[in-house]
Design a protein around this motif. Sequence first.
Motif, short mmCIF file in Angstrom:
data_model
loop_
_atom_site.label_atom_id
_atom_site.label_comp_id
_atom_site.label_asym_id
_atom_site.label_seq_id
_atom_site.Cartn_x
_atom_site.Cartn_y
_atom_site.Cartn_z
N SER A 73 3.14 -13.17 3.88
CA SER A 73 3.66 -14.07 5.74
C SER A 73 2.31 -12.77 6.38
CB SER A 73 4.80 -13.69 6.95
OG SER A 73 4.11 -12.49 7.23
N ASP A 74 1.83 -12.21 5.99
CA ASP A 74 0.77 -11.37 6.78
C ASP A 74 -0.23 -10.61 5.68
OD1 ASP A 74 -1.33 -11.04 8.76
OD2 ASP A 74 0.03 -9.84 9.98
N LEU A 75 -2.09 -10.45 5.99
CA LEU A 75 -2.68 -9.31 5.11
C LEU A 75 -3.34 -8.55 6.34
CD1 LEU A 75 -5.21 -11.43 2.90
CD2 LEU A 75 -4.10 -12.07 5.20
N GLN A 76 -3.89 -6.97 6.27
CA GLN A 76 -4.63 -6.65 6.75
C GLN A 76 -5.76 -5.98 5.99
OE1 GLN A 76 -4.71 -6.00 10.58
NE2 GLN A 76 -3.82 -7.87 10.40
N ALA A 77 -7.11 -5.72 6.62
CA ALA A 77 -8.35 -5.36 5.76
C ALA A 77 -7.98 -3.98 6.38
CB ALA A 77 -9.24 -5.82 6.36
N ALA A 78 -8.74 -2.63 5.57
CA ALA A 78 -8.97 -1.69 5.60
C ALA A 78 -9.83 -0.87 5.26
CB ALA A 78 -7.21 -0.67 6.07
N GLN A 79 -10.35 0.34 5.63
CA GLN A 79 -11.55 1.03 6.41
C GLN A 79 -11.31 1.70 4.35
OE1 GLN A 79 -11.88 5.03 7.40
NE2 GLN A 79 -12.72 3.87 9.50
N GLY A 80 -12.88 1.50 3.65
CA GLY A 80 -12.71 1.54 1.92
C GLY A 80 -12.22 0.58 1.72
N GLY A 81 -12.29 -0.88 2.25
CA GLY A 81 -11.99 -2.74 1.39
C GLY A 81 -10.98 -2.52 1.34
N LYS A 82 -10.09 -1.85 1.36
CA LYS A 82 -8.69 -1.78 0.78
C LYS A 82 -7.67 -2.90 1.45
CE LYS A 82 -7.03 2.48 1.81
NZ LYS A 82 -6.19 3.78 2.10
N VAL A 83 -6.98 -3.92 1.01
CA VAL A 83 -6.30 -4.60 1.23
C VAL A 83 -4.99 -4.15 1.43
CG1 VAL A 83 -5.77 -7.10 1.14
CG2 VAL A 83 -7.89 -6.40 1.00
N TYR A 84 -3.97 -4.72 2.59
CA TYR A 84 -2.73 -4.74 2.92
C TYR A 84 -2.48 -5.67 2.51
CZ TYR A 84 -2.99 0.13 4.30
OH TYR A 84 -3.61 1.63 4.30
N VAL A 85 -0.74 -6.14 1.85
CA VAL A 85 -0.45 -7.43 1.93
C VAL A 85 1.25 -7.15 2.35
CG1 VAL A 85 0.31 -9.55 0.49
CG2 VAL A 85 -1.49 -7.71 0.18
N LEU A 86 1.98 -8.17 3.51
CA LEU A 86 3.31 -7.63 3.95
C LEU A 86 3.53 -8.93 3.15
CD1 LEU A 86 5.25 -6.76 5.73
CD2 LEU A 86 4.87 -9.09 7.55
N ASP A 87 4.62 -8.31 2.07
CA ASP A 87 4.74 -9.76 0.81
C ASP A 87 6.85 -9.57 1.66
OD1 ASP A 87 5.90 -10.61 -0.90
OD2 ASP A 87 6.00 -8.90 -2.83
N SER A 88 6.97 -10.43 2.30
CA SER A 88 8.07 -10.34 3.46
C SER A 88 9.33 -10.56 2.31
CB SER A 88 7.93 -11.66 4.35
OG SER A 88 6.45 -11.28 5.43
N GLY A 89 9.68 -11.66 1.65
CA GLY A 89 10.34 -11.93 1.06
C GLY A 89 11.29 -11.03 0.34
N ASN A 90 9.63 -9.82 -0.52
CA ASN A 90 10.26 -8.50 -1.38
C ASN A 90 10.76 -7.79 0.02
OD1 ASN A 90 10.39 -9.76 -3.83
ND2 ASN A 90 8.17 -9.61 -3.83
N ASN A 91 10.68 -7.72 1.22
CA ASN A 91 10.95 -6.14 2.22
C ASN A 91 9.78 -4.79 1.87
OD1 ASN A 91 12.45 -8.20 3.71
ND2 ASN A 91 14.16 -7.05 2.21
N ARG A 92 8.75 -5.59 1.88
CA ARG A 92 7.42 -4.38 1.17
C ARG A 92 6.59 -5.21 2.21
NH1 ARG A 92 5.92 -5.97 -4.80
NH2 ARG A 92 5.52 -7.42 -4.86
N ILE A 93 5.54 -3.58 1.54
CA ILE A 93 3.17 -4.02 2.05
C ILE A 93 2.95 -3.55 0.37
CG2 ILE A 93 1.98 -3.27 3.49
CD1 ILE A 93 4.08 -2.73 5.71
N GLN A 122 7.85 -10.03 9.44
CA GLN A 122 6.79 -11.26 9.73
C GLN A 122 5.59 -10.48 10.05
OE1 GLN A 122 7.74 -14.37 9.06
NE2 GLN A 122 9.45 -13.18 8.03
N GLY A 123 5.55 -9.67 10.10
CA GLY A 123 3.95 -9.46 10.46
C GLY A 123 3.65 -7.89 10.72
#
Length: 487
Positions: A73-93, A122-123
């Motif tokens: 449901s969501d994704l975020q960028a962080a320093q160093g080009g890292k990408v965080y994905v909120l995998d809601s259906g699996n309840n994990r980041i 969700q976010g």
Amino acid sequence: MSTKTRKTCRALLLALSGLMLLGSAAEPAWAGERQDGYNYSAWGKAVPAPAAYEASSLVNGGEAGGAAFKEPSDLQAAQGGKVYVLDSGNNRIVVLDADFKPIRTIEGFEREGQKETFDNPQGFYVSESGEIFVADTGHARVVHLDEDGKLVKIVEKPKSELLAADFAFKPLKVVADRSGRVYVMAEGVFDGFMEFGSDGVFTSFIGANRVEVDPAEYLWKRLATREQRSRMVMFTPTEFTGFDIDGEGFIYAASASRNGQPIKKLNAQGADILRRGGYYRPQGDLLYDNAKGPSRLIDIDVGDSDMYSVLDAKTGRVFTYNGDGYLLYVFGELGNRIGQFDTPIAIERVGDRMLVLDRALGEITVFGETEYGRTLNEATRSYYAGDEERAAELFERTASLNANLDYAYAGIGKALLRQDDYKQSAEYFKRSMDREGYSKAFLLHRKELMREYFSWIMSGLVLAAIAFVVTRAVRRRKGRAVYARIK
């Protein structure tokens, strides 16, 4: 049928015909055959444009080396080009590196020695320092973790006189500023965003949308009986659908508003300070099929140099604007090919790439800049940074790649205006149909001419005055001499 009745019927038919014509015109020129890229002219017409971004790859949990994403449901960028994905259906980041390889997975945290997990989050938001704020919707709370995934604090259902006794706290989106204040977009809250202090205590609401009223429905309510009014839906403000925060603490928010402002920039007091100096207000598509309705903006991402992008869930398109509110480019759409989406839910800029998350397909589409997109982005950045000479050069190159982009000529005009080249600036503003810019450049050019030729003008006026006085004196003297002879 009387003559008066026939005239009334004829007028109604003409009005209906006009409305039908307007409806049929409310689509881009190629509604049945989409182009790869398009933009809107200063006249509001859809015109072809080169693609600013092209899809380069797809990423899902399985291809990244782990389990497949399930309804992310969501994704975020962080320093160093890292990408965080909120995998809601699996309840994990899921945390990915710049090459989209998995670094780690956050499935929960420890609280007072007990392991706790997320429930349908969700976010979320990742700060510059790597702290993570999760809208843990199923558990009715916001979880604040440090960069190592350790619990910092939990924000639960607030208690306040501003909230109803039966208020159900269901956070959907969350952001945080540098001072630690947390802003939450919650389900069913029409008063704006919920603001929490750095200690997690609820303080107030900010940025509420105005109530949108359908004139026909309002008139009907005025005429209806009390019983009929009781069965009608009450007028309520439009809910926000997504938001983001920039480095200065300004919140950029998107909503499904039709008549109000679908995009806002909120300051600390909740006032909307978004600049709307373009040819039309930032709102997504200008032209659309009446049966489908206008754009439904589902997410917003703030980039550098005051540029921001919004994602239209209804069409799958991404619209990017500069800080003045000019539409720079459009890309993406719904479909089943690479570069198209099924259920787009989130957008994020990572360096020179754009990422779009598809909830139904559980994958991220990675877009890379084309030459056109890179040139236009750099021109916008140069102008924002105050490098007018570089900006004018890049806008010239952009115009050579896309003659339909009126904003490129306006950009050249603005860059020249900052360089005090008012005459050339006015010519470019005229070409771009930027009336405000043209008026400003023309007035400054006129003042410049007045300053340059002021001494000559004044000298001419003085000489003309002297000549007038001398001529008049000579004529008087001659007149007196003639009169003396006659006498």
